[in-house]
Design a protein around this motif. Structure first.
Motif, mmCIF file in Angstrom:
data_model
loop_
_atom_site.group_PDB
_atom_site.id
_atom_site.type_symbol
_atom_site.label_atom_id
_atom_site.label_comp_id
_atom_site.label_asym_id
_atom_site.label_seq_id
_atom_site.Cartn_x
_atom_site.Cartn_y
_atom_site.Cartn_z
ATOM 1 N N ARG A 14 1.278 60.564 102.070
ATOM 2 C CA ARG A 14 0.899 61.360 100.896
ATOM 3 C C ARG A 14 -0.628 61.439 100.794
ATOM 4 O O ARG A 14 -1.353 60.590 101.312
ATOM 5 C CB ARG A 14 1.487 60.742 99.626
ATOM 6 C CG ARG A 14 3.010 60.709 99.639
ATOM 7 C CD ARG A 14 3.566 60.122 98.356
ATOM 8 N NE ARG A 14 5.014 59.955 98.426
ATOM 9 C CZ ARG A 14 5.906 60.894 98.189
ATOM 10 N NH1 ARG A 14 5.490 62.120 97.858
ATOM 11 N NH2 ARG A 14 7.202 60.653 98.272
ATOM 12 N N THR A 39 5.822 57.220 105.774
ATOM 13 C CA THR A 39 7.261 57.510 105.796
ATOM 14 C C THR A 39 7.599 58.079 107.173
ATOM 15 O O THR A 39 7.205 59.204 107.496
ATOM 16 C CB THR A 39 7.642 58.527 104.710
ATOM 17 O OG1 THR A 39 7.261 58.019 103.428
ATOM 18 C CG2 THR A 39 9.149 58.800 104.728
ATOM 19 N N LEU A 95 4.712 60.518 107.877
ATOM 20 C CA LEU A 95 4.207 61.280 106.738
ATOM 21 C C LEU A 95 3.379 60.362 105.846
ATOM 22 O O LEU A 95 3.733 59.202 105.629
ATOM 23 C CB LEU A 95 5.359 61.873 105.928
ATOM 24 C CG LEU A 95 6.418 62.670 106.706
ATOM 25 C CD1 LEU A 95 7.481 63.208 105.747
ATOM 26 C CD2 LEU A 95 5.767 63.810 107.483
ATOM 27 N N THR A 127 10.764 64.029 98.050
ATOM 28 C CA THR A 127 9.864 65.174 97.899
ATOM 29 C C THR A 127 8.432 64.758 98.207
ATOM 30 O O THR A 127 8.004 63.636 97.896
ATOM 31 C CB THR A 127 9.942 65.750 96.471
ATOM 32 O OG1 THR A 127 9.583 64.724 95.537
ATOM 33 C CG2 THR A 127 11.326 66.257 96.161
ATOM 34 N N PHE A 128 7.692 65.674 98.795
ATOM 35 C CA PHE A 128 6.291 65.453 99.140
ATOM 36 C C PHE A 128 5.465 66.629 98.628
ATOM 37 O O PHE A 128 5.873 67.790 98.765
ATOM 38 C CB PHE A 128 6.120 65.320 100.659
ATOM 39 C CG PHE A 128 6.726 64.074 101.235
ATOM 40 C CD1 PHE A 128 5.961 62.932 101.397
ATOM 41 C CD2 PHE A 128 8.064 64.048 101.601
ATOM 42 C CE1 PHE A 128 6.518 61.768 101.926
ATOM 43 C CE2 PHE A 128 8.634 62.898 102.125
ATOM 44 C CZ PHE A 128 7.856 61.745 102.286
ATOM 45 N N ASP A 129 4.311 66.328 98.080
ATOM 46 C CA ASP A 129 3.441 67.374 97.555
ATOM 47 C C ASP A 129 2.695 68.070 98.686
ATOM 48 O O ASP A 129 2.539 67.527 99.797
ATOM 49 C CB ASP A 129 2.413 66.783 96.578
ATOM 50 C CG ASP A 129 3.044 66.281 95.302
ATOM 51 O OD1 ASP A 129 4.117 66.807 94.926
ATOM 52 O OD2 ASP A 129 2.477 65.358 94.682
ATOM 53 N N THR A 143 0.280 66.720 102.008
ATOM 54 C CA THR A 143 0.800 65.570 102.754
ATOM 55 C C THR A 143 0.385 65.650 104.221
ATOM 56 O O THR A 143 0.451 66.715 104.849
ATOM 57 C CB THR A 143 2.334 65.526 102.641
ATOM 58 O OG1 THR A 143 2.699 65.307 101.276
ATOM 59 C CG2 THR A 143 2.916 64.419 103.516
ATOM 60 N N GLU A 193 10.684 68.869 101.016
ATOM 61 C CA GLU A 193 11.601 67.757 100.808
ATOM 62 C C GLU A 193 12.277 67.414 102.134
ATOM 63 O O GLU A 193 12.655 68.313 102.893
ATOM 64 C CB GLU A 193 12.649 68.110 99.769
ATOM 65 C CG GLU A 193 13.650 66.983 99.516
ATOM 66 C CD GLU A 193 14.720 67.358 98.505
ATOM 67 O OE1 GLU A 193 15.913 67.389 98.906
ATOM 68 O OE2 GLU A 193 14.372 67.627 97.332
#
Length: 829
Positions: free
Chosen positions: A508, A575, A506, A541-543, A546, A536
């Motif tokens: 961002r 991540t 992942l 948490t990811f916006d 992503t 999440e």
């Protein structure tokens, strides 16, 4: 080969006879002004002159253009000064606190003359040969006095690519006997013209932002020398006469009394030459000293006396052009004479005040370092969550020559938010960037950070707001306390291939470097997905936006190694996750997690298209994100192979002759089949009320406060009431739409026009101006109402494709960091 033989011949004659410096005419074989001299010949002449005057001249190459032409700088002074040039430089920097230690001798004034920042203002590069010849003319007592008392730097051509584009064209089309008829071919320069550099950027607007190769390489040398005086030579329309200082209002409020005084003195010395020769000129009009990114204002904010000279002529003038209003023919020779006169007048003025020029420069920097002006004594930039953006900003600060560090500890204080201009409680974290106002470049720092510059006159030449918080999309604060920074170390991103099984990596999405990362992944044929909703996983948490790089679809033995290596190259923190399941949001197999293919992108250029708008798009792809772009001439729109194109970009321009009904029908069919159209600024005019396009013009109140008895003398100021030369507005953004992914919550844009677009009734109003979105800069009274309740960014879905309407250019001059993120969304999402 002939050029080499000519140089060797001159060198041989010089060595054998110890001849005086060869004149431009002797070297070129024709009188200066008889034709436009190619850039390579100008550089060859400078090299010859150096070989004839090794004790009084040093020629260095400080960089190269995008097209590989050399950027040269000549140092001319007395033999004594040239022999200790490095000592003069270091003593000078020590005297202003930009090198440690104390100077062991005083230094002479350092004067930098810059010619031809705009390529088709081509008299400048030609006059540089005359200037250097006279400076080294042993028979000229005045110029010998200059060399004895000053160090003179001459850049013969700041913009060789633009200059050569113009010169090559003109020398091909000119008549054997130059045609002075204004409508003749040799006065009708083709698109895009020679004004701009390779990427069609205006280098005279790039001094502060330093987005261009030529600017960055020049500023390195500028900061090594920090001249006391910088003169920038230009041309304007051929119907005009000659402009020299005093400058027009508005002056920036932080220009010192001494700098203003010397601006007037320059005018006195120029008038002496022009009055003697009965040459026409004007002062105090048009050319102001406000926006800090010009070749006169950026040096001024660095303590120099910065001036602009403007000769009537430019690309239309050629070798000669009739001017019926003036009852004359303006020739290249006339233009050379005028710029040559102001070059000498500049040096005479500096010579007349040589001690004070140096002492005031030292005082400027001493005051900045010990008693900085302004209420803020420190500037804070919040780092957490914006580490890559702060790294990018820190590199920019370094190029400016501004010193900075980090807070080093937690501090509770009060600060002024430099975007919303509101004072509030401020918690400074140890890793926050800290820039002290107690440094030699404090004045430049203060001017560039100011959120609302004071404008003393509404009639101004360019952008009127530029605060760094706006430009870089940073949370920046001004603090009244003197805080001492600790050493700064950029956060190094070091991803390693995961030892545990990985389902996906992942990343961002919020930075320009993220777009570069995505572009390289796609170029390497890796499958990349994007989550269009927040989620999440593993309590992180990811916006929305992503990037999700799954092993599924990327079955290759080097998957982990390749992905982590590309991420490290672009400072992107990965991540790794071991499952496609998320605790909230959409699982990675959900329809909300969409694949991102490598699009075939085409941009339109040519007649009718704004060169700078197209150039910014071109530069974005090639230099900002390194992604392939196909460029087509607008005349080809009727015959494009639409099935091979994924994204079509229409930069700002007039498309009335390019998009007839047939072309619009073809466009609609292509979009319905999955194409993505990006229409920018005036390009959106072509779609208002046409076919299935949903864009419409906002209906405005036609009642105006018209005054039939208005004064003719007020017309310029009345016209200013209809303008916004460049002001900051907060855009209301729909953060849930993919076009807005990664843009900071406070998306500020630089508004330069009002397109009065109504909200889309069939589409997504992603970015718009409501009633009170103004933040800073000049907006005319009549313009202000047009910048309310109006669409800025809209997306219309049409069949399987999309139309993206941009009434604001997010990549304008490559200035706005968030704008580049938004444009990346338009291209890839």
């Amino acid at each position: 080969m002939l050029r080499v033989i000519r140089i060797i011949l001159f060198l041989t004659i010089t060595h054998q006879t110890f001849a005086q410096t060869s004149s431009p005419e002797q070297f070129l074989g024709y009188p200066l002004g008889a034709k436009f001299t190619f850039h390579s010949q100008i550089i060859d002449y400078f090299r010859l002159v150096q070989s004839q005057n090794p004790g009084q001249m040093k020629l260095v190459q400080y960089g190269s253009t995008n097209e590989g032409r050399p950027l040269m700088l000549a140092f001319i002074s007395s033999a004594e000064n040239i022999s200790k040039l490095e000592t003069i430089r270091t003593n000078h920097l020590k005297s202003i606190g930009m090198l440690e230690g104390k100077p062991d001798a005083s230094v002479p004034p350092i004067v930098w003359l810059s010619y031809n920042v705009h390529g088709n203002e081509s008299v400048s590069a030609n006059v540089s040969m005359q200037v250097i010849f006279e400076l080294l003319n042993k028979q000229n007592a005045l110029t010998q006095d200059f060399l004895k008392n000053m160090v003179i730097l001459i850049d013969p051509c700041i913009n060789p690519d633009g200059y050569e584009r113009y010169t090559q064209w003109y020398n091909r089309v000119q008549n054997a006997i130059p045609d002075a008829t204004p409508f003749g071919l040799e006065h009708d320069e083709p698109w895009p013209g020679g004004r701009f550099n390779h990427y069609l950027f205006d280098l005279n607007r790039d001094w502060a932002w330093q987005t261009q190769k030529e600017t960055r390489e020049r500023i390195v040398v500028y900061n090594q020398w920090m001249p006391h005086f910088h003169a920038d030579f230009h041309e304007m329309g051929p119907s005009r006469s000659y402009y020299f200082p005093p400058a027009a209002k508005p002056y920036h409020k932080d220009i010192t009394a001494w700098q203003r005084q010397f601006n007037n003195l320059i005018g006195e010395y120029c008038r002496k030459y022009f009055d003697k020769n009965n040459w026409a000129y004007f002062t105090r009009y048009n050319y102001d000293l406000f926006y800090p990114s010009y070749g006169d204002t950026w040096p001024t904010m660095n303590g120099a006396i910065g001036v602009t000279y403007e000769q009537g002529g430019g690309g239309r003038a050629g070798l000669g052009i009739e001017r019926k209003d003036e009852n004359d023919t303006l020739t290249l020779k006339n233009r050379i004479d005028h710029h040559y006169a102001t070059s000498l007048a500049t040096l005479e003025a500096v010579l007349s005040q040589k001690e004070k020029v140096v002492s005031e420069f030292i005082k400027f920097h001493a005051d900045a370092a010990t008693a900085p002006a302004g209420v803020f004594k420190s500037y804070i930039v919040k780092t957490k969550g914006s580490e890559e953006r702060v790294r990018y900003f820190a590199e920019w600060l370094g190029r400016q020559g501004i010193t900075f560090g980090v807070a080093g500890k937690s501090i509770s204080t009060r600060g002024t938010d430099l975007v919303n201009v509101s004072e509030e409680a401020l918690k400074i974290e140890s890793n926050d960037l800290l820039i002290s106002a107690y440094q030699p470049k404090s004045n430049l720092l203060r001017v560039l950070f100011e959120p609302r510059p004071v404008l003393e006159d509404s009639v101004t030449y360019d952008v009127t707001s530029w605060g760094l918080g706006y430009i870089f999309g940073l949370k920046a604060y001004g603090v009244k306390e003197k805080l001492v920074p600790a050493a700064y170390q950029p956060v190094k991103v070091e991803n390693t291939p995961s030892a545990a099984p990985v389902y996906a990596y992942l990343a961002r999405w919020s930075e320009v470097e993220d777009a570069r990362f995505l572009a390289e992944l796609l170029r390497n044929r890796l499958l990349v997905k994007t989550s269009n909703v927040p989620f999440e996983t593993d309590k992180i948490t990811f916006d929305a936006g992503t990037l999700v790089i799954t092993k599924k679809g990327n079955e290759r033995p080097d998957f982990d190694k390749v992905v982590t290596a590309i991420a490290n190259k672009h400072h992107v923190k990965l991540t790794p996750v071991a499952t496609g399941f998320v605790t909230s949001g959409a699982d990675f197999g959900d329809d909300h997690v969409a694949s991102m293919t490598a699009p075939k992108v085409v941009a339109v250029s040519g007649n009718g298209i704004s060169p700078t708008s197209f150039g910014a798009v071109w530069h974005y792809f090639e230099q900002q994100i390194q992604y392939p772009l196909t460029i087509v001439d607008g005349s080809r729109l009727a015959s494009l192979p639409w099935n091979e194109i994924d994204v079509l970009i229409l930069p700002d321009g007039r498309y009335s002759d390019l998009l007839g009904d047939k072309q619009l029908d073809a466009l609609q069919s292509w979009i319905r089949n999955g194409g993505r159209l990006i229409a920018m600024e005036r390009a959106t005019d072509a779609f208002i009320g046409k076919g299935a396009f949903a864009l419409s013009r906002k209906t405005s109140d036609k009642k105006k406060d018209e005054n039939p008895l208005r004064k003719y003398a007020d017309q310029e100021r009345e016209e200013a009431g209809e303008t916004s030369p460049g002001s900051m507005f907060m855009v209301n953004m729909d953060a849930t739409h993919p076009l807005a992914f990664g843009c900071s919550k406070e998306y500020v844009t630089l508004v330069r026009d009002a397109y009065e677009r109504d909200y889309l009734k069939d589409g997504w109003n992603v970015g718009y101006l409501a009633e009170n979105n103004y933040r800073a800069g000049f907006v005319g009274a009549k313009m202000a109402g047009k910048l309310k309740n109006t669409l800025i960014f809209g997306v219309q879905e049409l069949g399987r494709g999309k139309v993206i309407y941009m009434m604001d250019d997010p990549v304008f001059r490559s200035m706005l960091y968030n704008g580049q993120v938004l444009f990346s969304n338009a291209v890839f999402r």
